[in-house]
Structures are given as structure tokens and as C-alpha cells.
Design an enzyme around this catalytic site. Structure first.
Site, short mmCIF file in Angstrom:
data_model
loop_
_atom_site.label_atom_id
_atom_site.label_comp_id
_atom_site.label_asym_id
_atom_site.label_seq_id
_atom_site.Cartn_x
_atom_site.Cartn_y
_atom_site.Cartn_z
N SER A 63 49.03 -13.43 47.74
CA SER A 63 49.17 -13.16 49.18
C SER A 63 48.99 -11.68 49.50
CB SER A 63 50.54 -13.65 49.67
OG SER A 63 50.58 -13.77 51.06
N LYS A 79 47.64 -16.01 56.65
CA LYS A 79 46.45 -15.89 55.80
C LYS A 79 45.68 -17.20 55.70
CE LYS A 79 48.33 -12.09 53.02
NZ LYS A 79 49.73 -12.01 53.42
N SER A 132 53.17 -14.84 55.99
CA SER A 132 51.89 -14.92 55.28
C SER A 132 51.17 -16.26 55.43
CB SER A 132 52.07 -14.61 53.79
OG SER A 132 52.22 -13.22 53.60
#
Length: 361
Positions: A116, A59, A56
Site C-alpha cells: 500500500s 488505492k 488506503s
């Protein structure tokens, strides 16, 4: 009979334990880096240029492109995108979007920096580029512009993809770029929680709560990467950015990050460096991850390829590697046969109720 059963169970338990440890060592290789932002002085470094899966941390680039679109006036915080069936299906970390649900740009930002949310990331990517593959191509191009030469993105969320790779040094570059290019939006990363449709989503970055000076930025986890973290902290006018890949738990990852940041600030103050090794550092670097432009076959060590061909000690050995999808040449990823994806122009705004930019802490 009971003795045999107990012995059998004991053997199974030991075998599972050994396999789990070995799997952890290969699946979550360790990397770390701490640098001072203004001078780019390296204060701690371990495998910083070795290929890793970002999870993640991906992101961060999704948010970079969102912030860039905001600065360029192509979108506003109050523009609304609608979740597709594909975006709504992106689990497990999500805010519960269903097909057709609205999501404002600011809600999407807050969903990414706190919990997230994969469904929100895919919705933002589709809203900005028309499709997630087109958005991933935009992400990789932007990575090259920022000097992230070892990074390739395949989706907006960081969900597993064997070709989605990066390095600790590249993630430092991205963290620094977010700080320097978008100081007006960077404080979003310090958001402690986000309320959405009656539910409260808390920030996964616990350094915000327990490390003096920490103000962002992003955590990540998939099985292939282990627990990852990019963190930024500022003390006495000095800002450090740290990167850790491959933690075997979020607790140990955070503890190691605190250690290497503390050591970095100590060095800035003129004290001697005390090298701190992570308890989850396996001491070697597996070479089954693929660098950009490298074929999957060449990424497998030569000795392993010989073993797979039955040339090691006269026995055939099984090499664990990604299996090509049906219809592709052996050893070649499915992306190798795809035509290059061209980014589509930004779709017209679906709704914009306000045009002013209001920051929410």
C-alpha cells in the site's frame, strides 16, 4: 505524599483510558457489508450507507484508473514514471522512492496491492493526470460513473483529508467493478509479496493466507477510519465481496470479516443467518463526517452547534470539529474556494521498453 501521588497517577490513567475509548468510538465508526456479486444479494449489512473515511481503500480507485489506461492502450506495464519531490514525501507506508527515481507501471501496481505504498500511488497519479489534484478529480468522476454517489477522492493514496469520504456500499461497487471490468488484472490483488531494490514487501491482506477462497483485495488504515478491509472470496462457484470499516485492530477486523463471509456462504447454502456483531461496533453513528455536497456546519448535530454557542445548560461547550485553514471562511473547507480542477491530458511516455502485457503472479 506518596499516597497523593499514587492517587493522582491513578486518576490520570483512568482519564486517559476513558478518553482513548471515547476517541476510538468517534474516530473509527463501524460499517460492514457482504454481498453476492452476481445477484447483488445482501447477506450482511450494518451502517452500509453511512459516510466513512476510506484510508488506503482509496488505492482501489487508483488501480482502477491504471487498469483502464492499460486496457485503452494509453500506457503499458513497462512504461516508466519518475517520482516527484511531492510523491517521494508521501509517507508513512512507502517503498522508499526518492525524487527522480523511476517506477514502472507494473512496479507501481505491485507496490499498491502489497504494501500500500503512498509514494508509488502519488507517482502513478501524477504520471496519469499530470498532478495529484487532477488525478483525484478523475477518481471522483469515475466514482460517479460507477454509481458511487457518496464518494469523494482528494488524493491517490488515501492519506487523511476531511473531504475524502465513501461508504461500505460504494466500496462494494468499486470492488465488484474491479472484478468485472478487469479480470485480466484482478489477480494482482493476490500477490503475496513484492521485491523492489533488494527489499521484500509483503501483502497486508492476511485473509489471503488464512481464509479459504480469498483472493483479494485491499486493506486500509488511518486514525480517523480505523482498520478497513475490502475482501473477496470464491467458493463452489459463488463469489462474495465483504467490506468492513472501523476495526480497532487488524486482527479483530480480519476475524470479523471471516465471520461475516462464513455467514454469507452459509446463507448461500440455505442455512439460517446468524447475525454476528463486531466487538468494536460502538452501536451509534457519529455525524461529523461530511457527505458530498454537504457543508461542514450542517454536518455537526444541531445540539452540538447550540452547545458551541453557549446555549446548553448556560455553559459554553467545546465542539471538536475541523478547524478552517487561514484565509477561509469559518466552517468552510479550503476546497470550497478552489476552482474546479480539470484533468490534464496524459503526458507523453517517458520510457517504454516493451509493449506486450505480461502478467506477474
Amino acid at each position: 505524599m506518596s499516597r497523593r501521588l499514587c492517587r493522582f497517577v491513578g486518576i490520570v490513567v483512568v482519564a486517559v483510558a476513558v478518553g482513548w475509548v471515547a476517541g476510538e468510538a468517534v474516530a473509527a465508526p463501524y460499517s460492514a457489508l457482504v454481498m453476492e456479486v452476481e445477484s447483488d444479494r445482501v447477506l450482511y449489512e450494518r451502517n452500509a450507507d453511512e459516510i466513512r473515511h476510506p484510508a488506503s481503500l482509496t488505492k482501489m480507485m487508483t488501480l482502477y484508473l491504471v487498469f483502464e489506461a492499460l486496457v485503452q492502450g494509453r500506457i503499458s506495464l513497462y512504461d516508466t514514471f519518475y517520482a516527484s519531490s511531492y510523491a517521494a514525501s508521501r509517507s508513512p507506508s512507502r517503498i522508499g522512492l526518492r525524487p527522480g527515481d523511476p517506477l514502472t507501471v507494473e512496479e507501481g501496481i505491485l507496490a499498491l496491492v502489497t504494501c500500500s505504498a503512498n509514494d508509488a500511488a502519488a507517482t502513478l497519479g501524477e504520471g496519469l493526470a499530470g498532478s495529484e489534484p487532477a488525478f483525484a478529480a478523475m477518481m471522483t468522476r469515475k466514482a460517479r460513473e460507477l454509481g458511487m454517489s457518496q464518494t469523494v477522492f482528494r488524493n491517490a493514496s488515501g492519506l487523511p483529508d476531511p473531504e475524502q469520504v465513501t461508504t461500505a456500499r460504494d466500496m462494494y461497487r468499486l470492488g465488484k467493478a474491479l472484478l468485472k471490468h478487469f479480470p485480466q488484472y484482478y489477480p494482482y490483488f493476490s500477490t503475496s509479496r513484492f521485491q523492489y531494490r533488494g527489499r521484500s514487501f509483503h501483502n497486508h491482506n492476511h485473509l489471503l493466507e488464512n481464509y479459504y477462497g480469498a483472493d483479494g483485495i485491499k486493506t486500509g488504515f488511518v486514525n480517523a477510519s480505523g482498520f478497513n478491509l475490502v475482501a473477496s472470496a470464491r467458493r463452489n462457484g459463488v463469489r462474495l465481496v465483504g467490506v468492513v470499516f472501523g476495526g480497532n485492530s487488524s486482527f479483530r477486523r480480519d476475524a470479523h470479516m471471516r465471520d461475516i463471509l462464513d455467514d454469507g456462504f452459509a446463507q448461500i447454502e440455505g442455512r439460517e443467518s446468524s447475525v454476528r456483531f463486531a466487538g468494536f461496533d460502538q452501536g451509534y453513528v457519529p455525524r461529523l463526517l461530511i457527505r458530498p455536497g454537504e457543508s461542514r456546519v450542517s454536518a455537526v448535530p444541531k445540539k452540538a452547534r447550540r452547545a458551541a454557542a453557549g446555549k446548553t445548560n448556560g455553559h459554553r461547550a467545546r465542539v471538536v470539529a475541523a478547524r478552517p485553514s487561514p484565509g477561509t471562511q469559518k466552517g468552510m473547507s479550503t476546497h470550497a474556494k478552489r476552482k474546479p480542477v480539470e484533468a490534464k491530458p496524459l503526458p507523453a511516455r517517458l520510457r517504454s521498453s516493451r509493449t506486450s502485457v505480461k502478467f506477474r503472479r
